[in-house]
Design a protein around this motif. Structure first.
Motif, short mmCIF file in Angstrom:
data_model
loop_
_atom_site.label_atom_id
_atom_site.label_comp_id
_atom_site.label_asym_id
_atom_site.label_seq_id
_atom_site.Cartn_x
_atom_site.Cartn_y
_atom_site.Cartn_z
N ARG A 145 0.86 -1.20 0.00
CA ARG A 145 0.00 0.00 0.00
C ARG A 145 0.90 1.25 0.00
O ARG A 145 1.01 1.96 0.99
N LYS A 146 1.51 1.47 -1.15
CA LYS A 146 2.38 2.62 -1.35
C LYS A 146 1.98 3.32 -2.63
O LYS A 146 1.67 2.67 -3.63
N VAL A 147 2.00 4.65 -2.60
CA VAL A 147 1.58 5.43 -3.76
C VAL A 147 2.77 5.59 -4.70
O VAL A 147 3.43 6.62 -4.76
N GLU A 148 3.03 4.52 -5.44
CA GLU A 148 4.14 4.50 -6.38
C GLU A 148 3.94 3.34 -7.35
O GLU A 148 3.23 2.37 -7.05
N ALA A 149 4.54 3.45 -8.52
CA ALA A 149 4.43 2.37 -9.51
C ALA A 149 5.06 1.10 -8.96
O ALA A 149 6.13 1.13 -8.34
N GLN A 150 4.38 -0.02 -9.19
CA GLN A 150 4.84 -1.31 -8.68
C GLN A 150 4.52 -2.42 -9.67
O GLN A 150 3.70 -2.25 -10.57
N ARG A 151 5.16 -3.55 -9.47
CA ARG A 151 4.79 -4.78 -10.15
C ARG A 151 4.19 -5.73 -9.11
O ARG A 151 4.51 -5.66 -7.94
N PRO A 152 3.29 -6.62 -9.54
CA PRO A 152 2.56 -7.45 -8.57
C PRO A 152 3.37 -8.61 -8.02
O PRO A 152 4.33 -9.08 -8.64
N ASN A 153 2.95 -9.06 -6.85
CA ASN A 153 3.47 -10.29 -6.25
C ASN A 153 2.38 -11.36 -6.36
O ASN A 153 1.23 -11.14 -5.97
N TRP A 154 2.76 -12.51 -6.91
CA TRP A 154 1.80 -13.61 -7.05
C TRP A 154 1.49 -14.21 -5.68
O TRP A 154 2.38 -14.43 -4.87
N VAL A 155 0.19 -14.46 -5.43
CA VAL A 155 -0.23 -15.08 -4.17
C VAL A 155 -0.75 -16.49 -4.39
O VAL A 155 -0.32 -17.43 -3.72
N ALA A 156 -1.69 -16.64 -5.34
CA ALA A 156 -2.28 -17.96 -5.55
C ALA A 156 -3.00 -18.00 -6.89
O ALA A 156 -3.33 -16.96 -7.47
#
Length: 287
Positions: free
Chosen positions: A189-200
């Motif tokens: 929860r950060k206001v910045e561009a990110q790539r996702p982390n796979w959960v399931a």
């Protein structure tokens, strides 16, 4: 399993919001309206137009709505034109007044805003599913914004088909469900561009829709085609509970003990209530 019918004959209901008085607000995509449901009854709050797809109560007590712009009734593909612009709208539940808050980010139009959640600071986080025109899909993504219309940020514009969204119990992680991949991802929860982390990933020929998080941190995801709720633990383990509709699109928790689960069974136009096996997480601003 006991299942109580709250309302039926709804126009592809989604986005249930459980209110303090026991009523449940839903958006009806096919009917282009926002309704309040209780004890087998339904009243119209607003004929909002377009395709209201998800909703959440904001810090000011208003209902914020993801509007995908609507569908073409003849082709069942995404509608297009000025009135079909994807947008975030604010609905004053006292007056019924609707205001458009966002329809673009950094000059790029929103396509099909889908689902929304507010963090404890009053910031909205929402998904954009994208749209399909003549068999071609537009971009999907994750966004965050202030509810007063002054600031919107793209967290990730390179998604396939983001739909459901929710926050973990401590509020530091944002979960998103990808419809066509049937995958659950997380972001900080950060206001910045990110790539996702796979959960399931869910097994079988299914798709993911909207989601809700339990007090223990498990993620309950509406599941399409087989029709039910897929629950994902923080360790990525999955379990499934089926219901009698191929498109179980949403789950929301309520009741004094937060163990009442409200489900939208969208192809049959029903809102139902069942008892869940664990309490849901209380949302930050629901009245």
């Amino acid at each position: 399993m006991s299942m109580e019918l709250i309302a039926d004959q709804l126009g592809f209901p989604e986005g249930p919001v459980v209110m303090g008085d026991g009523s449940v607000i839903v958006v009806e995509i096919a009917a282009s309206r926002v309704s309040r449901c209780w004890s087998g009854k339904r009243e119209t709050i607003c004929e909002i137009g377009g395709g209201p797809n998800g909703a959440a109560i904001g810090p000011d007590g208003a209902l914020y709505i993801c509007n995908n712009g609507g569908m073409d009734a003849k082709t069942m593909s995404s509608a297009f034109g000025p009135e079909a612009q994807g947008r975030i709208e604010r609905l004053d539940l006292t007056t019924g007044k609707v205001e458009r808050v966002y329809d673009a980010c950094d000059g790029v139009p929103l396509e099909g805003p889908n689902d929304i959640v507010f963090d404890a600071d009053g910031r909205m986080w929402f998904t954009d599913l994208g749209k399909t025109f003549n068999g071609i899909r537009t971009a999907s993504g994750l966004f965050t914004a202030l509810p007063d219309g002054t600031s919107i940020t793209a967290i990730d514009r390179r998604a396939v088909s983001y739909n459901g969204i929710g926050l973990c119990p401590n509020g530091n992680t944002v979960y998103v469900a990808d419809t066509h991949q049937a995958r659950l991802y997380s972001y900080a929860r950060k206001v910045e561009a990110q790539r996702p982390n796979w959960v399931a990933t869910a097994p079988g020929h299914v798709s993911f829709d909207s989601l809700a998080v339990t007090a223990a941190g498990n993620i309950c995801v509406g599941t399409l085609r087989e029709g039910g709720i897929t629950t994902v633990t923080s360790e990525g383990e999955t379990s499934f509970r089926s219901f009698d509709d191929r498109y179980v699109t949403n789950i929301a928790f309520g009741g004094e003990d937060m163990m009442d689960a409200y489900l939208t069974l969208s192809t049959t136009g029903r809102l139902v209530k069942v008892r869940w096996i664990e309490p849901g997480l209380r949302l930050n601003f629901n009245a």
